[in-house]
Design a protein around this motif. Sequence first.
Motif, PDB file in Angstrom:
ATOM      1  N   GLY A   1      -2.253  55.796 -16.345  1.00 29.75           N
ATOM      2  CA  GLY A   1      -1.518  55.233 -15.224  1.00 29.75           C
ATOM      3  C   GLY A   1      -1.065  53.810 -15.477  1.00 29.75           C
ATOM      4  N   VAL A   2      -0.238  53.312 -14.564  1.00 29.57           N
ATOM      5  CA  VAL A   2       0.375  51.989 -14.710  1.00 29.57           C
ATOM      6  C   VAL A   2       0.014  51.114 -13.519  1.00 29.57           C
ATOM      7  CG1 VAL A   2       2.561  50.729 -14.763  1.00 29.57           C
ATOM      8  CG2 VAL A   2       2.312  52.840 -16.075  1.00 29.57           C
ATOM      9  N   LEU A   3      -0.395  49.894 -13.805  1.00 21.78           N
ATOM     10  CA  LEU A   3      -0.625  48.879 -12.780  1.00 21.78           C
ATOM     11  C   LEU A   3       0.395  47.766 -12.996  1.00 21.78           C
ATOM     12  CD1 LEU A   3      -4.001  47.378 -11.618  1.00 21.78           C
ATOM     13  CD2 LEU A   3      -2.087  45.882 -12.134  1.00 21.78           C
ATOM     14  N   LEU A   4       1.115  47.422 -11.953  1.00 26.78           N
ATOM     15  CA  LEU A   4       2.026  46.285 -12.028  1.00 26.78           C
ATOM     16  C   LEU A   4       1.416  45.124 -11.253  1.00 26.78           C
ATOM     17  CD1 LEU A   4       4.823  45.276 -13.026  1.00 26.78           C
ATOM     18  CD2 LEU A   4       5.610  45.644 -10.692  1.00 26.78           C
ATOM     19  N   TYR A   5       1.164  44.034 -11.972  1.00 32.31           N
ATOM     20  CA  TYR A   5       0.682  42.811 -11.347  1.00 32.31           C
ATOM     21  C   TYR A   5       1.872  41.888 -11.162  1.00 32.31           C
ATOM     22  CZ  TYR A   5      -1.761  38.353 -10.771  1.00 32.31           C
ATOM     23  OH  TYR A   5      -2.198  37.134 -10.292  1.00 32.31           O
ATOM     24  N   ALA A   6       2.067  41.405  -9.942  1.00 26.09           N
ATOM     25  CA  ALA A   6       3.217  40.563  -9.634  1.00 26.09           C
ATOM     26  C   ALA A   6       2.790  39.426  -8.730  1.00 26.09           C
ATOM     27  CB  ALA A   6       4.320  41.379  -8.961  1.00 26.09           C
ATOM     28  N   THR A   7       3.414  38.255  -8.933  1.00 25.32           N
ATOM     29  CA  THR A   7       3.232  37.129  -8.016  1.00 25.32           C
ATOM     30  C   THR A   7       4.565  36.405  -7.861  1.00 25.32           C
ATOM     31  OG1 THR A   7       2.790  35.318  -9.576  1.00 25.32           O
ATOM     32  CG2 THR A   7       0.930  36.749  -9.030  1.00 25.32           C
ATOM     33  N   CYS A   8       4.679  35.618  -6.802  1.00 27.72           N
ATOM     34  CA  CYS A   8       5.822  34.714  -6.665  1.00 27.72           C
ATOM     35  C   CYS A   8       5.390  33.298  -7.022  1.00 27.72           C
ATOM     36  CB  CYS A   8       6.432  34.788  -5.264  1.00 27.72           C
ATOM     37  SG  CYS A   8       5.302  34.405  -3.920  1.00 27.72           S
ATOM     38  N   SER A   9       4.568  33.199  -8.063  1.00 19.98           N
ATOM     39  CA  SER A   9       4.056  31.921  -8.561  1.00 19.98           C
ATOM     40  C   SER A   9       4.692  31.597  -9.903  1.00 19.98           C
ATOM     41  CB  SER A   9       2.536  31.995  -8.719  1.00 19.98           C
ATOM     42  OG  SER A   9       2.039  30.862  -9.422  1.00 19.98           O
ATOM     43  N   ILE A  10       4.662  30.315 -10.257  1.00 22.16           N
ATOM     44  CA  ILE A  10       5.081  29.887 -11.591  1.00 22.16           C
ATOM     45  C   ILE A  10       3.915  29.259 -12.352  1.00 22.16           C
ATOM     46  CG2 ILE A  10       7.505  29.553 -10.983  1.00 22.16           C
ATOM     47  CD1 ILE A  10       6.902  26.541 -10.714  1.00 22.16           C
ATOM     48  N   LEU A  11       2.698  29.347 -11.825  1.00 19.54           N
ATOM     49  CA  LEU A  11       1.553  28.691 -12.436  1.00 19.54           C
ATOM     50  C   LEU A  11       0.859  29.626 -13.413  1.00 19.54           C
ATOM     51  CD1 LEU A  11       0.025  26.812  -9.370  1.00 19.54           C
ATOM     52  CD2 LEU A  11       1.738  26.014 -11.018  1.00 19.54           C
ATOM     53  N   SER A  12       0.582  29.134 -14.603  1.00 17.13           N
ATOM     54  CA  SER A  12      -0.007  29.955 -15.652  1.00 17.13           C
ATOM     55  C   SER A  12      -1.359  30.528 -15.243  1.00 17.13           C
ATOM     56  CB  SER A  12      -0.153  29.119 -16.925  1.00 17.13           C
ATOM     57  OG  SER A  12      -0.789  29.854 -17.935  1.00 17.13           O
ATOM     58  N   ALA A  13      -2.161  29.764 -14.518  1.00 14.86           N
ATOM     59  CA  ALA A  13      -3.490  30.240 -14.140  1.00 14.86           C
ATOM     60  C   ALA A  13      -3.418  31.517 -13.320  1.00 14.86           C
ATOM     61  CB  ALA A  13      -4.228  29.154 -13.356  1.00 14.86           C
ATOM     62  N   GLU A  14      -2.356  31.672 -12.540  1.00 13.93           N
ATOM     63  CA  GLU A  14      -2.210  32.861 -11.703  1.00 13.93           C
ATOM     64  C   GLU A  14      -1.489  33.991 -12.426  1.00 13.93           C
ATOM     65  OE1 GLU A  14      -1.524  31.757  -7.281  1.00 13.93           O
ATOM     66  OE2 GLU A  14      -0.272  30.390  -8.434  1.00 13.93           O
ATOM     67  N   ASN A  15      -0.830  33.687 -13.513  1.00 15.91           N
ATOM     68  CA  ASN A  15       0.057  34.649 -14.154  1.00 15.91           C
ATOM     69  C   ASN A  15      -0.427  35.006 -15.560  1.00 15.91           C
ATOM     70  OD1 ASN A  15       1.522  34.576 -11.805  1.00 15.91           O
ATOM     71  ND2 ASN A  15       3.015  33.109 -12.557  1.00 15.91           N
ATOM     72  N   ALA A  16       0.092  34.345 -16.572  1.00 13.91           N
ATOM     73  CA  ALA A  16      -0.295  34.673 -17.937  1.00 13.91           C
ATOM     74  C   ALA A  16      -1.807  34.555 -18.137  1.00 13.91           C
ATOM     75  CB  ALA A  16       0.442  33.774 -18.923  1.00 13.91           C
ATOM     76  N   GLY A  17      -2.395  33.484 -17.602  1.00 11.04           N
ATOM     77  CA  GLY A  17      -3.839  33.298 -17.736  1.00 11.04           C
ATOM     78  C   GLY A  17      -4.628  34.385 -17.033  1.00 11.04           C
ATOM     79  N   GLN A  18      -4.155  34.807 -15.872  1.00 16.64           N
ATOM     80  CA  GLN A  18      -4.838  35.864 -15.123  1.00 16.64           C
ATOM     81  C   GLN A  18      -4.803  37.185 -15.889  1.00 16.64           C
ATOM     82  OE1 GLN A  18      -7.186  36.919 -12.865  1.00 16.64           O
ATOM     83  NE2 GLN A  18      -6.130  35.746 -11.245  1.00 16.64           N
ATOM     84  N   VAL A  19      -3.646  37.505 -16.458  1.00 18.12           N
ATOM     85  CA  VAL A  19      -3.514  38.766 -17.192  1.00 18.12           C
ATOM     86  C   VAL A  19      -4.350  38.731 -18.470  1.00 18.12           C
ATOM     87  CG1 VAL A  19      -1.875  40.225 -18.458  1.00 18.12           C
ATOM     88  CG2 VAL A  19      -1.283  39.318 -16.201  1.00 18.12           C
ATOM     89  N   GLU A  20      -4.334  37.614 -19.172  1.00 17.77           N
ATOM     90  CA  GLU A  20      -5.140  37.512 -20.393  1.00 17.77           C
ATOM     91  C   GLU A  20      -6.627  37.686 -20.088  1.00 17.77           C
ATOM     92  OE1 GLU A  20      -3.853  33.740 -21.804  1.00 17.77           O
ATOM     93  OE2 GLU A  20      -1.896  34.499 -22.484  1.00 17.77           O
ATOM     94  N   ALA A  21      -7.103  37.107 -18.990  1.00 13.81           N
ATOM     95  CA  ALA A  21      -8.509  37.265 -18.604  1.00 13.81           C
ATOM     96  C   ALA A  21      -8.807  38.712 -18.230  1.00 13.81           C
ATOM     97  CB  ALA A  21      -8.829  36.328 -17.440  1.00 13.81           C
ATOM     98  N   PHE A  22      -7.864  39.367 -17.549  1.00 16.07           N
ATOM     99  CA  PHE A  22      -8.053  40.769 -17.176  1.00 16.07           C
ATOM    100  C   PHE A  22      -8.156  41.651 -18.426  1.00 16.07           C
ATOM    101  CE2 PHE A  22      -6.261  44.970 -16.312  1.00 16.07           C
ATOM    102  CZ  PHE A  22      -7.077  45.391 -15.261  1.00 16.07           C
TER     103      PHE A  22
END
Length: 434
Positions: free
Chosen positions: A368-389
Motif C-alpha cells: 500500500g501507499v501512504l502520502l505524507y503532506a504538509t503546508c509547511s516549508i520547515l525541514s523538521a516537519e518535512n524531509a526530516g520527518q520522513v527520514e526519521a520515519f
Amino acid sequence: MSGAAPRVAATRVLDAVLHHGRSLKAELTRVLPTLPDARDRALVEAICFAALRQRARADAALTAWMPKPPGRRDGDLRALLHAGFAQLDPLGLAPHAAVAETVDAARGIGRAHQAKLVNALLRRAQREGLPEAGADAAWPGWLRDRVRADWPDDADAIFAASARPAPTWLRVNRRRGTRDAYLARLRDAGIEAASDAALADALRLPESIAVATLPGFADGDVSVQDGAAQAVADALAPPPGAHVLDACAAPGGKSAHLLERDPSLRLLAIDVDPGRLARVRDTWQRLGVGEGVDPWASARVADATTPAAWWDGRPFDAILVDAPCSATGVVRRQPDVLLHRRPGDLGALVALQARLLDAAWAMLRPGGVLLYATCSILSAENAGQVEAFLARHHDAATDPLDARFGRPSGGGRQRLPGEGGMDGFYYARIVRAS
C-alpha cells in the motif's frame, strides 16, 4: 450603511487577531455575516489581509511618528490605524474617503477624543508613505532564522512571496462537467482564468474573487482550492475502487477531490474534532459526493493516532496523512500564522506528525501507499520527518514523485511559496514492502 461601519468591523477583527490571539479566519467568519452589503464584506476582508501583510511597516510608522505608540490597552486604536494605513497603501483607496471614513470609525469604536490624532497620522501616511521594511520583518526572529537555515538560497524569495496576495485557484468538479466547459462559463461571466497543464482539474484566476460570483459554486460545480493542495490527489493516486483513509480530513477538500475523480473509492474520512468533521460533511454535500451519494464513502469522528479505538482491522490500500503543521507555506493566505506561532509549537507538531505516521503505517496493507503532506516549508516537519520515519520502519521506502510536485527534499518533494503560483507544500509518497 455608513462607510465607517466596515472600517469599524475591520478594526474589531484586527484587534482580536493582533492583540487577543484570535484566528483571522474565525473572526472573519463571525463578523462578515453581520454586514448585509457584499461590497462592505469584501472591503473588510481586503483591509484585514492587507493590514496583516504589512504589519511591520505600520508598526514602524507608529514608532517613528508617535512619542508613545498605542500598546495593548489601546489595541483598538492601534488596529484602527493599521486599517487606515492599509487603505492608503497597498489597497490604494481614494485618500479622502479612506481618511474621512476611518476618522469616523474612531468615533464608532469609542475613540472620538482621538479622531484628530487618527486624522493627522493618516494624512502623514498619505504624504510620506509608510516606512519600508524587509519582507521578513513580520516573521518572528526564531522562525525567520529557521527558514534561513533550511533554505539559505531561497529565504528572501520565500519571505517576498509570503507577503504578496495569492491568486485564486479553482477545482472543477468532474462529476458536474469538464474543466474546458467551466472555463467557458467563467469567460461568459467576464471572469478571466487559465488552466494549468500540471493539474487536470485546476483553473487559476489572477485576482481574488467572491465565491458567490462564481458560476455554479452553490451547486457544487467548482471549489476554491490552491493548486498545491489539488496536487495531493495526483500524488496519492489510489487505484480504482481502493480502500482509502483520509486521516486528517477537515475541511474535506482533498477527500472530496478524490471522490470527484473516483466514486468507486471505499473512502473513510476521519477527524478528531466533531465541528471540523461537520465541515467535511458540508463540503461533501455541496459537491454531491460522499455519504448518501457514494455507497462506499463515510466520515466519522476518530483520532488517527489511536486506531485501536475505532479501526475495524481491514487494512487500507492508500492513506493520506495531511498532517497538522506550522502552516509556514501558506502565510500569504493566513498572515496571522506569524502572530500565533511560538518556538515550542514546532516540537509538539513534529511529535504529533510522527505519531500520526506510525499509527497510519500500522493500518496500511503490504504494497500500500501512504502520502505524507504538509503546508509547511520547515525541514523538521518535512524531509526530516520522513527520514526519521524511514529509519523507524524498515519495510518503508519512498516512491519518487516527479517535478510537478516541487524540488527534491529528503524522500519527498517541496514546493516553496509562490512557485508555480501555488502555496508552499510538501509531499512524500511512501510504499510499504509487500
